[in-house]
Write a protein that holds these residues in place. Structure first.
Motif, PDB file in Angstrom:
ATOM      1  N   LYS A  35      13.359 -42.564 -38.347  1.00 24.36           N
ATOM      2  CA  LYS A  35      12.980 -41.046 -38.242  1.00 24.36           C
ATOM      3  C   LYS A  35      13.794 -40.371 -39.333  1.00 24.36           C
ATOM      4  O   LYS A  35      13.342 -39.547 -39.906  1.00 24.36           O
ATOM      5  N   ASP A  36      15.335 -40.902 -39.448  1.00 25.25           N
ATOM      6  CA  ASP A  36      15.971 -40.116 -40.254  1.00 25.25           C
ATOM      7  C   ASP A  36      15.474 -40.515 -41.995  1.00 25.25           C
ATOM      8  O   ASP A  36      15.337 -39.388 -42.604  1.00 25.25           O
TER       9      ASP A  36
ATOM     10  N   VAL B 199      19.736 -51.886 -30.229  1.00 21.43           N
ATOM     11  CA  VAL B 199      19.236 -52.101 -31.464  1.00 21.43           C
ATOM     12  C   VAL B 199      17.729 -51.625 -32.110  1.00 21.43           C
ATOM     13  O   VAL B 199      17.750 -50.887 -33.057  1.00 21.43           O
ATOM     14  N   LEU B 200      16.907 -51.585 -31.100  1.00 20.87           N
ATOM     15  CA  LEU B 200      15.643 -51.085 -31.422  1.00 20.87           C
ATOM     16  C   LEU B 200      15.715 -49.577 -31.467  1.00 20.87           C
ATOM     17  O   LEU B 200      15.333 -49.002 -32.355  1.00 20.87           O
ATOM     18  N   ARG B 201      16.447 -49.013 -30.811  1.00 13.66           N
ATOM     19  CA  ARG B 201      16.662 -47.541 -30.627  1.00 13.66           C
ATOM     20  C   ARG B 201      17.459 -47.139 -32.001  1.00 13.66           C
ATOM     21  O   ARG B 201      16.876 -46.304 -32.475  1.00 13.66           O
ATOM     22  N   ALA B 202      18.420 -47.845 -32.231  1.00 13.09           N
ATOM     23  CA  ALA B 202      18.963 -47.505 -33.745  1.00 13.09           C
ATOM     24  C   ALA B 202      18.167 -47.526 -34.623  1.00 13.09           C
ATOM     25  O   ALA B 202      17.999 -46.776 -35.734  1.00 13.09           O
TER      26      ALA B 202
ATOM     27  N   GLY C 250      12.249 -40.798 -42.619  1.00 17.20           N
ATOM     28  CA  GLY C 250      11.121 -39.970 -42.805  1.00 17.20           C
ATOM     29  C   GLY C 250      11.380 -38.494 -43.064  1.00 17.20           C
ATOM     30  O   GLY C 250      10.840 -37.676 -43.839  1.00 17.20           O
ATOM     31  N   ARG C 251      12.531 -38.152 -42.234  1.00 19.25           N
ATOM     32  CA  ARG C 251      12.975 -36.786 -42.553  1.00 19.25           C
ATOM     33  C   ARG C 251      13.336 -36.419 -44.067  1.00 19.25           C
ATOM     34  O   ARG C 251      13.183 -35.430 -44.557  1.00 19.25           O
ATOM     35  N   VAL C 252      14.057 -37.346 -44.636  1.00 15.85           N
ATOM     36  CA  VAL C 252      14.428 -37.296 -45.816  1.00 15.85           C
ATOM     37  C   VAL C 252      13.478 -37.358 -46.805  1.00 15.85           C
ATOM     38  O   VAL C 252      13.209 -36.529 -48.071  1.00 15.85           O
ATOM     39  N   GLU C 253      12.422 -38.410 -46.782  1.00 15.73           N
ATOM     40  CA  GLU C 253      11.133 -38.273 -47.508  1.00 15.73           C
ATOM     41  C   GLU C 253      10.519 -36.969 -47.358  1.00 15.73           C
ATOM     42  O   GLU C 253      10.103 -36.370 -48.329  1.00 15.73           O
ATOM     43  N   GLU C 254      10.278 -36.337 -46.448  1.00 16.08           N
ATOM     44  CA  GLU C 254       9.555 -35.119 -46.220  1.00 16.08           C
ATOM     45  C   GLU C 254      10.465 -34.002 -46.952  1.00 16.08           C
ATOM     46  O   GLU C 254       9.573 -33.297 -47.671  1.00 16.08           O
ATOM     47  N   LYS C 255      11.695 -33.666 -46.859  1.00 14.79           N
ATOM     48  CA  LYS C 255      12.499 -33.084 -47.507  1.00 14.79           C
ATOM     49  C   LYS C 255      12.430 -33.310 -49.251  1.00 14.79           C
ATOM     50  O   LYS C 255      12.296 -32.385 -49.908  1.00 14.79           O
ATOM     51  N   LYS C 256      12.249 -34.408 -49.677  1.00 16.55           N
ATOM     52  CA  LYS C 256      12.147 -34.714 -51.096  1.00 16.55           C
ATOM     53  C   LYS C 256      10.605 -34.204 -51.368  1.00 16.55           C
ATOM     54  O   LYS C 256      10.714 -33.752 -52.679  1.00 16.55           O
ATOM     55  N   ALA C 257       9.656 -34.369 -50.560  1.00 18.05           N
ATOM     56  CA  ALA C 257       8.520 -33.917 -50.970  1.00 18.05           C
ATOM     57  C   ALA C 257       8.399 -32.266 -51.098  1.00 18.05           C
ATOM     58  O   ALA C 257       7.713 -31.953 -52.111  1.00 18.05           O
TER      59      ALA C 257
END
Length: 53
Positions: free
Chosen positions: A13-14, A4-7, A16-23
């Protein structure tokens, strides 16, 4: 570490990646790049990029 913690870590992380792409998409829009080009570069949906305007 529990599954659960890993998920939850992977989900964070996912997000964060989407937010970086939006930026990045916002910056490219400000530079005058087309929505089609930004979608191709970032992998974001055109509709999502339009919402960033």
């Amino acid at each position: 570490m529990s599954k659960v913690l890993r998920a939850l870590e992977e989900e964070a992380k996912d997000e964060g990646r989407v937010e970086e792409k939006k930026a990045t998409a916002k910056k490219l829009l400000l530079k005058g790049m087309s929505i089609d080009e930004i979608a191709e570069i970032t992998g974001l949906l055109k509709e999502d990029i339009r919402l960033l305007h």
